[in-house]
Design an enzyme around this catalytic site. Structure first.
Site, PDB file in Angstrom:
ATOM      1  N   GLU A 258       9.273 -13.099 -24.026  1.00  0.00           N
ATOM      2  CA  GLU A 258       8.786 -13.327 -22.673  1.00  0.00           C
ATOM      3  C   GLU A 258       7.402 -12.698 -22.450  1.00  0.00           C
ATOM      4  OE1 GLU A 258      10.011 -14.952 -20.150  1.00  0.00           O
ATOM      5  OE2 GLU A 258       8.837 -14.180 -18.462  1.00  0.00           O
ATOM      6  N   ASP A 259       7.229 -11.468 -22.877  1.00  0.00           N
ATOM      7  CA  ASP A 259       6.053 -10.700 -22.449  1.00  0.00           C
ATOM      8  C   ASP A 259       5.012 -10.420 -23.530  1.00  0.00           C
ATOM      9  OD1 ASP A 259       7.080 -10.548 -19.918  1.00  0.00           O
ATOM     10  OD2 ASP A 259       8.064  -8.622 -20.244  1.00  0.00           O
TER      11      ASP A 259
END
Ligand code: MN
Length: 738
Positions: A76-77
């Site tokens: 995700e990041d």
């Protein structure tokens, strides 16, 4: 920030065969990928996945789950990809991290259709592998613990979502501590004032009961051990949120709140649970209705324990949970304890959820819920509603006839339902239909009930409903409505009294006339003065003097009434000298009496009653209203020297809405089999209603029988007495004038 080896140590404590290489690799990879990223708190970002991993070690999860926790935000990041994770950590871990990545964007505080779709996706991911849910919950828990660093709007959204979805889901999966902490953290954000006031109260109670927990722990431990049971006894303070729901459920004020401690007795075997219970119950007295045996009948989420409350050492109410070590682990960790680690070996992923559902109610629920996802007839919104119904076990969800959903605490009645819809609906409620059938208003509502409230404009909620209602809202509204109704009754009585007092003095009475003098009476509104006169706090003469000071003579007295139409004088000699109008006559100055449900605070002679047809007088009792006595009542003598309390009254019966009135009779009857049956039969045949019967033995074969009746009027009462006299077993039948 936790070091690599510290995390490994946490795992090694419950899993000596920990895959150190795997955890090290995940630690290094995660830290490297997140690099210099920071959290809102200013901490390095990687501290978050590390804390999530640490939370999961408390639930004793397997190495793969701990590794997934370390990696859960990488796709995700950061620039990490599913392929890279697959290559480094294997497909199993890669799949889990990807599932979590997809769930990251789910928003449950959104439009209903979106919410439903998101919830569906969450459950599907969980179905594929339950560990997704465990990491997701730990992730949410850590985010909630560090929520104070977020922007306010974000904070509220996350807290709301946690309260709505994640906390109940944790509870449904049997993870009690997780549910409690999530609820508490959400509560603190969503209702900061309520949270603060409970914390304040807790601090006081904690201070007052400083040594209570250790003292009770010790008393319990010693008592059990002297009976040969080794037990771990642990006291704990309840969480603010659970106190809050209790306060709401029982409509307590925080000041009334006292039992904030709960105690757990953990023993080795089921048999010893019951033995411990026996010892506790024989040593201290148990509080009724608090005993629950979830050992023989576990809750749906597999929770098992025996619950009881006793008045324990030091006269303190003590709430107890008695359970075995194993039950304790399940109560705290739920599905996480179930099969994830059996003999040090991982036995669950998505593949054997079928098998697990045979052993665990929580899994069975999950499986059934997921199966329902595939039902083509169930719209997503409907699915969400249904599933939420089941998530909130402590609530019932009912529907209005128009299909609006009303959430109520378990145990709620149609009265609570009515007030939840609207205060006006509650105040005018006279009955209810549940699923189309008329049911008593104290019926406990069940999930999915459709409730239709039957209303009447003339209704004032009976004061007794306050005890039946379970929601604070209903109780407060009933209290207010009852108080308002009583105030109105007293105001009405005050007006009647003043109108007559002014008429006797030959003066006009109206609200504006009274308004001009209220300041002289120490009040600020006409209604206050009327109610005070009705309650007997201000004498009608005082009002007359205040409005017409010119009437007062030199000795400060008002002149004796000039007109003779129905006023009376009470003698001080013990002889009553007063004029009363004939019952039913149309006397303009007498206060009209309808019955108990009328607009005035009316009572009837407590030891004999009064019925239409009787010639009656009223006695004003300060704070209570008028008590109606038949003129022949010996009880009236008592008020002889208080002429200011006598009121002129007359019957004013509405033939369209007849009601019954109380009267007492006394019989002398033979005492033989069936004699009471004969008497009650006569009364029933003559349409009398029996309220109370008292039998006083006078001789071996003779009884005196006192019967409180409800009758329509004097004629009706006389007929019943005459009919009773025709029975050979009855030697006398007379009315009692109390
Ligand atoms: Mn996260």
């Amino acid at each position: 920030m936790m070091r690599q080896y510290e995390l490994v140590e946490l795992v090694r404590r419950y899993n000596p065969n920990v895959d150190e290489a795997l955890l090290d690799k995940a630690y290094v990879y995660g830290m490297m990928k997140h690099g210099p990223q920071k959290r809102a708190s200013g901490d390095p970002y990687f501290s978050h996945p590390l804390e999530v991993a640490a939370i999961l070690t408390e639930m004793r999860l397997d190495d793969a789950t701990i590794a997934v926790a370390l990696l859960h935000d990488t796709i995700e990041d950061t620039d990490a990809t599913r392929d890279e994770i697959d290559a480094k950590f294997g497909v199993e871990i890669g799949e889990l991290v990807e599932s979590l990545t997809k769930l990251e964007k789910l928003d449950f505080v959104s439009k209903k259709t979106e919410q439903a779709e998101n919830f569906r996706r969450l459950l599907l991911a969980v179905a594929a592998d339950v560990r997704v849910l465990l990491v997701k919950l730990a992730d949410r828990l850590h985010n909630m613990r560090t929520l104070q660093f977020m922007r306010e709007d974000k904070r509220l959204r996350i807290a709301e979502e946690t309260m709505e979805i994640y906390a109940p889901l944790a509870g449904r999966m049997g993870m009690q501590w997780m549910r409690e902490e999530l609820e508490d953290l959400s509560f603190r954000t969503l209702q900061p004032e309520a949270y603060q006031s409970i914390c304040g109260r807790l601090t006081t109670l904690r201070e007052e009961n400083k040594n209570l927990i250790p003292a009770i722990e010790q008393a319990l431990t010693e008592k059990l051990s002297s009976n040969g049971i080794t037990a771990k006894v642990k006291g704990r303070e309840k969480k603010p949120y659970s106190i809050f729901t209790k306060v709401q459920r029982k409509s307590l004020s925080f000041e009334q709140l006292s039992d904030i401690f709960g105690f757990r007795i953990v023993v080795d075997t089921i048999e010893n649970c019951y033995r411990a219970l026996g010892i506790v119950h024989t040593t201290w007295s148990m509080v009724p209705n608090r005993f629950k045996d979830y050992v023989s009948t576990p809750k749906q989420n597999d929770y098992r324990s025996i619950h009881t409350t006793v008045v324990g050492p030091g006269r303190q109410r003590v709430e107890l949970q008695i359970r075995t070590e194993e039950m304790h682990r399940f109560a705290e960790f739920g599905i996480a304890a179930h099969a994830l680690y059996k003999d040090g070996e991982r036995t669950v992923g998505g593949r054997n959820i079928q098998k697990l559902s045979e052993a665990s109610g929580a899994y069975a629920w999950l499986r059934e819920t997921i199966q329902r996802l595939n039902d083509p007839n169930l719209a997503p919104e409907e699915f969400l509603e249904n599933t939420k119904l089941e998530l909130f076990q402590d609530q019932v969800f009912c529907f209005t006839p128009k299909g609006k959903i009303i959430a109520l605490p378990r145990g709620a009645t149609p009265i609570d339902f009515a007030y939840a819809v609207h205060t006006d609906v509650g105040n005018t409620c006279v009955g209810a239909k549940i699923n189309g059938r008329i049911k008593p208003v104290m019926t406990e509502l069940a999930n999915g009930d459709e409730v239709e409230i039957i209303r009447s404009k003339a209704q004032v909620p009976p004061a007794a409903w306050e005890q039946i209602a379970v929601t604070g809202k209903a109780r407060a509204a009933i209290r207010r409505a009852t108080r308002d109704a009583v105030r109105k009754q007293f105001g009405g009585l005050g007006r009647q009294i003043l109108e007559r007092a002014f008429e006797r003095a030959g003066r006009d009475f109206s609200d504006p006339i009274l308004a001009a003098a209220i300041h002289r009476l120490g009040h600020t509104s006409v209604n206050e003065v009327l109610a005070a006169v009705g309650r007997g706090e201000i004498a009608s003469d005082s009002v007359l003097k205040a409005v017409h000071p010119e009437l007062v003579d030199k000795r400060g007295q008002l002149p004796k009434p000039a007109s003779a139409d129905g006023w009376f004088e009470a003698g001080t000699s013990g002889v009553m000298k007063f004029r009363v109008p004939d019952g039913g006559s149309d006397d303009r100055t007498a206060i009209p009496i309808r019955g108990l449900s009328g607009d005035l605070p009316v009572h009837f002679a407590p030891a004999g009653g009064a019925v239409p047809g009787d010639r009656i007088v009223g006695i004003l009792t300060p704070g209570e209203g008028i008590t109606i006595y038949p003129i022949q009542s010996p009880a009236l003598k008592e008020f002889d020297d208080q002429p200011e309390r006598w009121l002129d009254v007359r019957w004013d019966i509405d033939p369209a809405a007849p009601s019954r009135f109380p009267a007492r009779i006394t019989l002398n009857s033979l005492n033989e089999p069936g004699s009471l049956a004969q008497i009650t039969q006569v009364i029933a045949d003559n349409d009398g209603n029996i309220d109370n019967i008292k039998m006083i033995p006078k001789a071996a074969d003779f009884h005196e029988i006192l019967i409180d009746l409800e009758v329509w009027d004097l004629k009706h009462l006389t007929r019943i007495i005459q009919q009773l006299r025709t029975k050979p077993i009855i030697s006398s039948a007379t009315r009692v004038n109390g």
